[in-house]
Design a protein around this motif. Structure first.
Motif, PDB file in Angstrom:
ATOM      1  N   SER A 193      -5.873   3.924   2.138  1.00 25.12           N
ATOM      2  CA  SER A 193      -7.091   4.565   2.631  1.00 25.12           C
ATOM      3  C   SER A 193      -6.817   5.672   3.640  1.00 25.12           C
ATOM      4  N   ARG A 194      -5.875   5.464   4.543  1.00 19.84           N
ATOM      5  CA  ARG A 194      -5.640   6.511   5.546  1.00 19.84           C
ATOM      6  C   ARG A 194      -4.987   7.739   4.933  1.00 19.84           C
ATOM      7  N   ILE A 195      -3.964   7.523   4.121  1.00 19.87           N
ATOM      8  CA  ILE A 195      -3.293   8.658   3.493  1.00 19.87           C
ATOM      9  C   ILE A 195      -4.253   9.382   2.540  1.00 19.87           C
TER      10      ILE A 195
ATOM     11  N   ARG B 188     -15.373   5.120 -17.347  1.00 17.12           N
ATOM     12  CA  ARG B 188     -16.346   4.241 -16.693  1.00 17.12           C
ATOM     13  C   ARG B 188     -16.580   3.008 -17.570  1.00 17.12           C
ATOM     14  N   PRO B 189     -16.926   1.870 -16.993  1.00 16.74           N
ATOM     15  CA  PRO B 189     -17.016   1.564 -15.570  1.00 16.74           C
ATOM     16  C   PRO B 189     -15.639   1.622 -14.901  1.00 16.74           C
ATOM     17  N   LEU B 190     -15.662   2.040 -13.630  1.00 11.37           N
ATOM     18  CA  LEU B 190     -14.423   2.256 -12.893  1.00 11.37           C
ATOM     19  C   LEU B 190     -14.506   1.622 -11.512  1.00 11.37           C
ATOM     20  N   PHE B 191     -13.452   0.851 -11.176  1.00  7.96           N
ATOM     21  CA  PHE B 191     -13.262   0.316  -9.829  1.00  7.96           C
ATOM     22  C   PHE B 191     -12.213   1.202  -9.142  1.00  7.96           C
ATOM     23  N   VAL B 192     -12.524   1.753  -7.981  1.00  8.12           N
ATOM     24  CA  VAL B 192     -11.528   2.479  -7.199  1.00  8.12           C
ATOM     25  C   VAL B 192     -11.079   1.562  -6.071  1.00  8.12           C
ATOM     26  N   GLN B 193      -9.787   1.235  -6.065  1.00  9.16           N
ATOM     27  CA  GLN B 193      -9.284   0.234  -5.120  1.00  9.16           C
ATOM     28  C   GLN B 193      -8.550   0.872  -3.939  1.00  9.16           C
ATOM     29  N   PHE B 194      -8.864   0.386  -2.747  1.00  4.96           N
ATOM     30  CA  PHE B 194      -8.198   0.819  -1.526  1.00  4.96           C
ATOM     31  C   PHE B 194      -7.564  -0.379  -0.822  1.00  4.96           C
ATOM     32  N   CYS B 195      -6.459  -0.109  -0.132  1.00  5.96           N
ATOM     33  CA  CYS B 195      -5.969  -1.036   0.886  1.00  5.96           C
ATOM     34  C   CYS B 195      -6.309  -0.428   2.238  1.00  5.96           C
ATOM     35  N   ALA B 196      -6.548  -1.262   3.227  1.00  5.89           N
ATOM     36  CA  ALA B 196      -6.986  -0.773   4.531  1.00  5.89           C
ATOM     37  C   ALA B 196      -6.881  -1.864   5.568  1.00  5.89           C
ATOM     38  N   ASN B 197      -6.852  -1.457   6.837  1.00  7.49           N
ATOM     39  CA  ASN B 197      -6.976  -2.406   7.940  1.00  7.49           C
ATOM     40  C   ASN B 197      -7.811  -1.817   9.074  1.00  7.49           C
ATOM     41  N   ASP B 198      -8.484  -0.692   8.802  1.00  7.23           N
ATOM     42  CA  ASP B 198      -9.352  -0.060   9.784  1.00  7.23           C
ATOM     43  C   ASP B 198     -10.678   0.277   9.113  1.00  7.23           C
TER      44      ASP B 198
ATOM     45  N   ARG C 107       4.410  -5.140   5.902  1.00  3.09           N
ATOM     46  CA  ARG C 107       4.773  -4.166   6.934  1.00  3.09           C
ATOM     47  C   ARG C 107       3.583  -3.302   7.318  1.00  3.09           C
ATOM     48  N   GLY C 108       2.769  -2.938   6.314  1.00  2.00           N
ATOM     49  CA  GLY C 108       1.629  -2.084   6.585  1.00  2.00           C
ATOM     50  C   GLY C 108       0.389  -2.823   7.026  1.00  2.00           C
ATOM     51  N   TYR C 109       0.436  -4.138   6.963  1.00  2.00           N
ATOM     52  CA  TYR C 109      -0.675  -5.000   7.373  1.00  2.00           C
ATOM     53  C   TYR C 109      -1.929  -4.711   6.547  1.00  2.00           C
ATOM     54  N   TYR C 110      -1.810  -4.999   5.262  1.00  2.00           N
ATOM     55  CA  TYR C 110      -2.957  -4.893   4.371  1.00  2.00           C
ATOM     56  C   TYR C 110      -2.757  -5.868   3.213  1.00  2.00           C
ATOM     57  N   GLY C 111      -3.625  -5.811   2.229  1.00  2.00           N
ATOM     58  CA  GLY C 111      -3.501  -6.682   1.078  1.00  2.00           C
ATOM     59  C   GLY C 111      -3.664  -8.151   1.447  1.00  2.00           C
ATOM     60  N   ALA C 112      -2.826  -8.994   0.847  1.00  2.00           N
ATOM     61  CA  ALA C 112      -2.940 -10.439   1.056  1.00  2.00           C
ATOM     62  C   ALA C 112      -2.600 -10.864   2.483  1.00  2.00           C
ATOM     63  N   PHE C 113      -1.992  -9.976   3.253  1.00  2.00           N
ATOM     64  CA  PHE C 113      -1.611 -10.353   4.614  1.00  2.00           C
ATOM     65  C   PHE C 113      -2.779 -10.270   5.585  1.00  2.00           C
ATOM     66  N   LEU C 114      -3.916  -9.760   5.121  1.00  2.00           N
ATOM     67  CA  LEU C 114      -5.130  -9.820   5.929  1.00  2.00           C
ATOM     68  C   LEU C 114      -5.810 -11.187   5.813  1.00  2.00           C
ATOM     69  N   MET C 115      -5.293 -12.055   4.946  1.00  2.00           N
ATOM     70  CA  MET C 115      -5.843 -13.412   4.853  1.00  2.00           C
ATOM     71  C   MET C 115      -5.663 -14.175   6.163  1.00  2.00           C
ATOM     72  N   ASP C 116      -4.761 -13.696   7.024  1.00  2.00           N
ATOM     73  CA  ASP C 116      -4.555 -14.322   8.326  1.00  2.00           C
ATOM     74  C   ASP C 116      -5.534 -13.805   9.376  1.00  2.00           C
ATOM     75  N   ASN C 117      -6.367 -12.838   9.010  1.00  2.00           N
ATOM     76  CA  ASN C 117      -7.302 -12.244   9.968  1.00  2.00           C
ATOM     77  C   ASN C 117      -8.655 -12.056   9.279  1.00  2.00           C
ATOM     78  N   LEU C 118      -9.356 -13.149   9.053  1.00  2.00           N
ATOM     79  CA  LEU C 118     -10.618 -13.077   8.308  1.00  2.00           C
ATOM     80  C   LEU C 118     -11.708 -12.285   9.034  1.00  2.00           C
TER      81      LEU C 118
END
Length: 446
Positions: A144-146, A165-175, A206-217
Motif C-alpha cells: 500500500s505505501r509503495i 471483472r469481477p476483480l479483487f484488488v489486494q493490498f498489504c498494509a499496517n497503517d 519483516r514488513g509487519y503485514y499479512g498473517a503477522f498482523l494476527m498478533d495485533n487484532l
C-alpha cells in the motif's frame, strides 16, 4: 463449462489500463533516495522497481505497436477516478449484511476464483483463467505505501481492462491512512478492495503485514474500518486460521463487525506454509461459514473440479479460491485435470489440451496486455514444466536467455510442441458432472 473464448474484442481494442500519475514527482523522490539507507526491509522486495537494470524487470512491448512505430506502445492510462459520494452508513448490522449479499449477487455470485499470487495473478494470466471458467480473480498483493507513493510501481504492478471483472484488488498494509490513500486510487476500477491478512512469508514478518498482523487484532480492525467507512466499493479480507478454532471464529466475527463484506479463509495456520505438506482444514472453514452472515470463500486443497465439489459440500462456502494448481493448469475451472491426478483405471474422456497451447494463449494475452518479462518467464516455467522435464536442454537454453522476445518465446514453445512429451490436460465426464453439481451447490448457498 467450456473455454470462454467467444465474442472477444479485437486485440487492438483491448489495451490494458494503467493508473495515471496521481502524485507528481514521486518517481524523482524515489530515485533520489539511497535504497540501502532509506528502504525498510518491507520495501526490499520492491527495490528493483527503481534500481535494477535487469531486462526481466522491463515491461514487454506490444509486437504490433513495435512493428508500426519502432517503440513500445504507451498503455492506455486509467484516469484519476471522479469522486463518488459515499453511500450512507448502514443503519444496523442487518443492513450491512444485506448490502454485502446484494453486492455479491450483483456480481453474479462468483464461485470459481483465481487467488492472489505474487507475480503470478497479473492481468494476462487472469484473463487466461477467465477464458477457462474462472468467475472472478484477485490481483497480486500490492504494497500500500509503495503503491500510493511510486508511480512506476503502479504502472508496472496494476493493470486491468473492462473485461477483467469481477476483480479483487489486494493490498498489504499496517497503517490505516496509507492504506486508504492507496485504496482510493483503485476503488473505481474493482469490485472489492481486499486486505491481505494471510501472507506467512518472511518478508511479511519483516514488513509487519499479512498473517503477522494476527498478533495485533486492534490494528487489523482499524484497517478494515478505515476502508469500510471511506470507500464506495466493499472491503474483503483474506485470512489464515489460528491453531485454536475459537480464536479463528472470534477473528472472523471481528472482521465482519468492522465492516468486511466478504471473508476468504485459507484453511492453514500461519506456520503451515507448505501446501503440499499440510492439508487445508475444511472443518475450520465450515465453522467460519456457519458463524458469519456475509459471503465466505474457501481456500486450500483445490486442485481440480472434484475438489471444488467436495469443498463446497463440506464447507458450505459461497465459492472457492485456487492458487498454485492454476499455474500448471489454468483450465482447472473448465474441468481439465493433469495426468498425475487422473484416477487409476479411468482412461476415458477428452484429453487433448496441450500445455504448449496454453502457453501460446498466454503469450498472445501478454502481447495484448504488457507486463514485466519476469512474470512471463515465471509463468512459462510453470505452464511448460512437464515439457521441460522431458527436454531439460530447452529449459537450460531458456534460463540462459538474458533478454526475452515474443518471437523467441513462440519459437521455443513451437519447438517443444514438435518434440512432444508434455503431459496433456484432460477433461472427463466426472469432471464435467462435478462442475455442474458445484455450480448448483454454490447457487443454493447464495
Amino acid at each position: 463449462m467450456g473455454p470462454r473464448s467467444a465474442n472477444r474484442t479485437e486485440p487492438s481494442r483491448m489495451l490494458p489500463r494503467r493508473l495515471a500519475p496521481l502524485l507528481p514527482n514521486s518517481r524523482l523522490l524515489f530515485r533520489s533516495l539511497n535504497p540501502s539507507l532509506a528502504m525498510s526491509p518491507a520495501d526490499a522486495a520492491a527495490a528493483h522497481l527503481t534500481t535494477a537494470p535487469d531486462p526481466d524487470e522491463d515491461i514487454c512491448p506490444s509486437p504490433a505497436a513495435s512493428a508500426a512505430s519502432g517503440a513500445p506502445a504507451a498503455p492506455e492510462e486509467i484516469a484519476p477516478p471522479v469522486p463518488t459520494p459515499l453511500p450512507p452508513p448502514p443503519a444496523s448490522a442487518e443492513e450491512r449484511v444485506e448490502r454485502a449479499w446484494a453486492h455479491w449477487r450483483r456480481l453474479g455470485s462468483p464461485r470459481l476464483v483465481v487467488a492472489p499470487m505474487v507475480d503470478n495473478s497479473e492481468l494476462p494470466f487472469r484473463m487466461l483463467c477467465r477464458r477457462y471458467g474462472a468467475d472472478a480473480a484477485y490481483t497480486p498483493m500490492l504494497h500500500s505505501r509503495i503503491f500510493s507513493e511510486n508511480e512506476k510501481h503502479r504502472d508496472m504492478e496494476f493493470t486491468t481492462c473492462k473485461e477483467d471483472r469481477p476483480l479483487f484488488v489486494q493490498f498489504c498494509a499496517n497503517d490505516p491512512d496509507i492504506l486508504l490513500q492507496a485504496a482510493k486510487l483503485v476503488e473505481a476500477h474493482c469490485d472489492y478492495v481486499d486486505l491481505n491478512f494471510g501472507c506467512p512469508q518472511r518478508i511479511a514478518k519483516r514488513g509487519y503485514y499479512g498473517a503477522f498482523l494476527m498478533d495485533n487484532l486492534p490494528l487489523v480492525k482499524s484497517l478494515v474500518q478505515s476502508l469500510s467507512e471511506n470507500l464506495c466499493v466493499p472491503v474483503s479480507c483474506k485470512i489464515r486460521i489460528f491453531p485454536r478454532l475459537e480464536d479463528t471464529l472470534a477473528y472472523a466475527k471481528m472482521l465482519e463487525e468492522a465492516g468486511a463484506s466478504l471473508v476468504a479463509v485459507h484453511g492453514r495456520t500461519r506456520d503451515e506454509k507448505d501446501g503440499k505438506k499440510f492439508r487445508a482444514d475444511w472443518d475450520a472453514i465450515k465453522a467460519v461459514k456457519d458463524a458469519l452472515r456475509i459471503p465466505v470463500l474457501a481456500n486450500g486443497n483445490i486442485r481440480h473440479m472434484e475438489d471444488v465439489k467436495s469443498c463446497l459440500q463440506h464447507t458450505g462456502a459461497d465459492g472457492v479460491l485456487s492458487a498454485e494448481p492454476l499455474l500448471e493448469n489454468p483450465a482447472l475451472f473448465a474441468g481439465f485435470r493433469t495426468k498425475e491426478w487422473k484416477e487409476d483405471g479411468n482412461e476415458d474422456g477428452d484429453g487433448g489440451l496441450d500445455p504448449a497451447d496454453l502457453a501460446i494463449e498466454y503469450l498472445k494475452l501478454c502481447e495484448q496486455y504488457p507486463v514485466p518479462w519476469r512474470m512471463i518467464r515465471s509463468h512459462l516455467h510453470k505452464l511448460l514444466g512437464s515439457c521441460f522435464r522431458v527436454h531439460p536442454q530447452v529449459r537450460e537454453e531458456f534460463n540462459a536467455q538474458t533478454k526475452l522476445t515474443f518471437e523467441g518465446l513462440h519459437d521455443m514453445v513451437k519447438r517443444l510442441k514438435e518434440l512432444g512429451g508434455g503431459i496433456p490436460l484432460y477433461r472427463d465426464q466426472t469432471s464435467l458432472q462435478s462442475q455442474i453439481v458445484s455450480n448448483g451447490l454454490a447457487a443454493s448457498n447464495a
